[in-house]
Design an enzyme around this catalytic site. Structure first.
Site, PDB file in Angstrom:
ATOM      1  N   ARG A 132       0.825  -1.273   0.007  1.00  0.00           N
ATOM      2  CA  ARG A 132      -0.036  -0.029   0.020  1.00  0.00           C
ATOM      3  C   ARG A 132       0.751   1.374   0.045  1.00  0.00           C
ATOM      4  O   ARG A 132       2.156   1.236   0.322  1.00  0.00           O
ATOM      5  CB  ARG A 132      -0.914  -0.003   1.208  1.00  0.00           C
ATOM      6  N   LYS A 178      -1.787  -2.522   7.817  1.00  0.00           N
ATOM      7  CA  LYS A 178      -3.102  -2.066   8.810  1.00  0.00           C
ATOM      8  C   LYS A 178      -3.097  -2.569  10.099  1.00  0.00           C
ATOM      9  O   LYS A 178      -2.816  -3.849  10.220  1.00  0.00           O
ATOM     10  CB  LYS A 178      -4.631  -2.259   7.776  1.00  0.00           C
ATOM     11  N   HIS A 220      -2.014   2.529  -6.311  1.00  0.00           N
ATOM     12  CA  HIS A 220      -2.746   1.313  -5.976  1.00  0.00           C
ATOM     13  C   HIS A 220      -2.605   0.223  -7.148  1.00  0.00           C
ATOM     14  O   HIS A 220      -2.783  -0.838  -7.054  1.00  0.00           O
ATOM     15  CB  HIS A 220      -4.205   1.678  -5.432  1.00  0.00           C
ATOM     16  N   ARG A 269      -0.314  -2.122  -6.967  1.00  0.00           N
ATOM     17  CA  ARG A 269      -0.434  -3.269  -6.026  1.00  0.00           C
ATOM     18  C   ARG A 269      -1.495  -4.435  -6.737  1.00  0.00           C
ATOM     19  O   ARG A 269      -1.420  -5.392  -6.707  1.00  0.00           O
ATOM     20  CB  ARG A 269      -1.186  -2.670  -4.801  1.00  0.00           C
ATOM     21  N   HIS A 276      -4.079  -8.824   3.250  1.00  0.00           N
ATOM     22  CA  HIS A 276      -5.430  -8.944   3.510  1.00  0.00           C
ATOM     23  C   HIS A 276      -5.657  -9.821   4.737  1.00  0.00           C
ATOM     24  O   HIS A 276      -5.077 -10.699   5.195  1.00  0.00           O
ATOM     25  CB  HIS A 276      -6.014  -9.476   2.541  1.00  0.00           C
ATOM     26  N   TYR A 297      -9.822 -10.103  -7.306  1.00  0.00           N
ATOM     27  CA  TYR A 297      -8.912  -9.930  -8.256  1.00  0.00           C
ATOM     28  C   TYR A 297      -9.086 -11.309  -9.265  1.00  0.00           C
ATOM     29  O   TYR A 297      -9.161 -11.117 -10.385  1.00  0.00           O
ATOM     30  CB  TYR A 297      -7.507 -10.275  -7.802  1.00  0.00           C
TER      31      TYR A 297
END
Length: 336
Positions: free
Chosen positions: A161, A186, A259, A262, A285, A294
């Site tokens: 990210r 995150k 992004h 990514r 994730h 995806y």
């Protein structure tokens, strides 16, 4: 004893809980703070309550639903932004219930509000040829070009990210075999991803011209020596995207955003038969159901990975936790 009113909970939520206890990132905290600023502005605008007399009653389901409709219709926010604002208010309500169960009635009203279903957009990504051509754009004879090449190569190689590469420190890169990068994602979760020898050499070349050698210093900085901003990263990518587009419009039909590298990495891993569980961990994730977007971008990939995921569950399910099994089963239910 201090009366525990609405302002007390809001203050404690932002100054103590989000950062120290929940470990939320600065960006998430800022987003949550913006939600409350917007919510208070709405409350004041429609004279629901004076700003100096805020109380828990403003968190009624009607007020929150009207607020969400207001930011979507009047402020032209996307459904995704609307759902993010709702998530912030729900997080606050969970905190309040934990601190004072007597307030659970009104908080449960908010927790019962469902997120609005957003239309799934196709994910834009670049093919291998486009990535390769893009990385040829920076001037490898200039210090700025060497830095920019290192930035773009690492963004793609790690699929990280934007905030993760902004926060990256010199000490986060290991040049031992295998070469790796430690990314802080995150929730301050750290994941270690491999990088190729080629990209490792690009990073070494960049660090060799740098005056910074402290492991705690940020790798990518601007001309003032400050860490790059999100807009700074976007500017660099678009600068070289525009250069590449002049010669190969077919490879770059739209404006690039950070992004997209990514997304491109994730799609290339899928195209090379890497399973969703690994890609989930690679991208950081929390669930494979996030990663499966995806597979939806390409009908052939979708068909192939539904089959592979089905075989994966029946043949090797004992190697994975109950949570991972449920994630994969949920993925199949959504796509078959």
């Amino acid at each position: 004893m201090h009366k525990k009113d609405f302002s007390y909970y809001v203050t404690r939520y932002f100054t103590n809980y989000l950062d120290r206890e929940a470990g939320f990132s600065p960006n998430t905290i800022k987003s949550y703070r913006d939600t409350f600023i917007l919510f208070f502005r709405y409350i004041e605008l429609f004279r629901i309550c004076k700003i100096n007399k805020l109380n828990m009653d403003i968190l009624s389901a009607d007020n929150v639903n009207d607020f969400l409709n207001w930011i979507e219709k009047e402020r032209q926010c996307t459904v995704s932004s609307r759902n993010q604002r709702l998530a912030a208010l729900k997080s606050f309500c969970i905190y309040v219930i934990r601190e004072n169960p007597e307030k659970s009635d009104i908080c449960q009203q908010v927790l019962g509000i469902r997120a609005k279903k957003a239309t799934q957009k196709s994910i834009g990504y670049l093919n291998i040829e486009a990535i390769s051509y893009l990385l040829k754009m920076p001037d490898k004879t200039s210090d700025r070009g060497i830095r920019d090449l290192a930035l773009l190569a690492l963004l793609y190689e790690t699929g990280c990210r934007v905030q993760e590469i902004i926060d990256l420190k010199i000490g986060d890169i290991s040049f031992r075999i295998p070469n790796t990068v430690a990314l802080t994602g995150k929730g301050n979760k750290i994941r270690v991803v491999p990088i190729s020898q080629q990209v490792s050499e690009i990073i070494k070349n960049y660090l060799s011209i740098s005056t910074r050698h402290n492991f705690e210093e940020n790798i990518f900085v601007n001309r003032l020596g400050n860490p790059l901003s999100r807009s700074g990263v976007a500017y660099i990518l678009n600068k070289y995207g525009d250069m590449a587009r002049k010669n190969r419009l077919d490879l770059y039909p739209y404006k690039l955003h950070p992004h997209i590298l990514r997304h491109s990495k994730a799609m290339h891993l899928l195209e090379n038969n890497v399973n969703l569980i690994y890609i989930r961990d690679f991208l950081g994730h929390s669930s494979v159901t996030t990663t499966e977007i995806y597979a939806r971008c390409n009908p052939e990939l979708k068909r192939k990975y539904i089959e592979e995921a089905s075989n994966f569950i029946t043949e090797t399910v004992q190697d994975y936790s109950k949570t991972e099994k449920n994630d994969l089963l949920e993925w199949l239910r959504k796509n078959i």
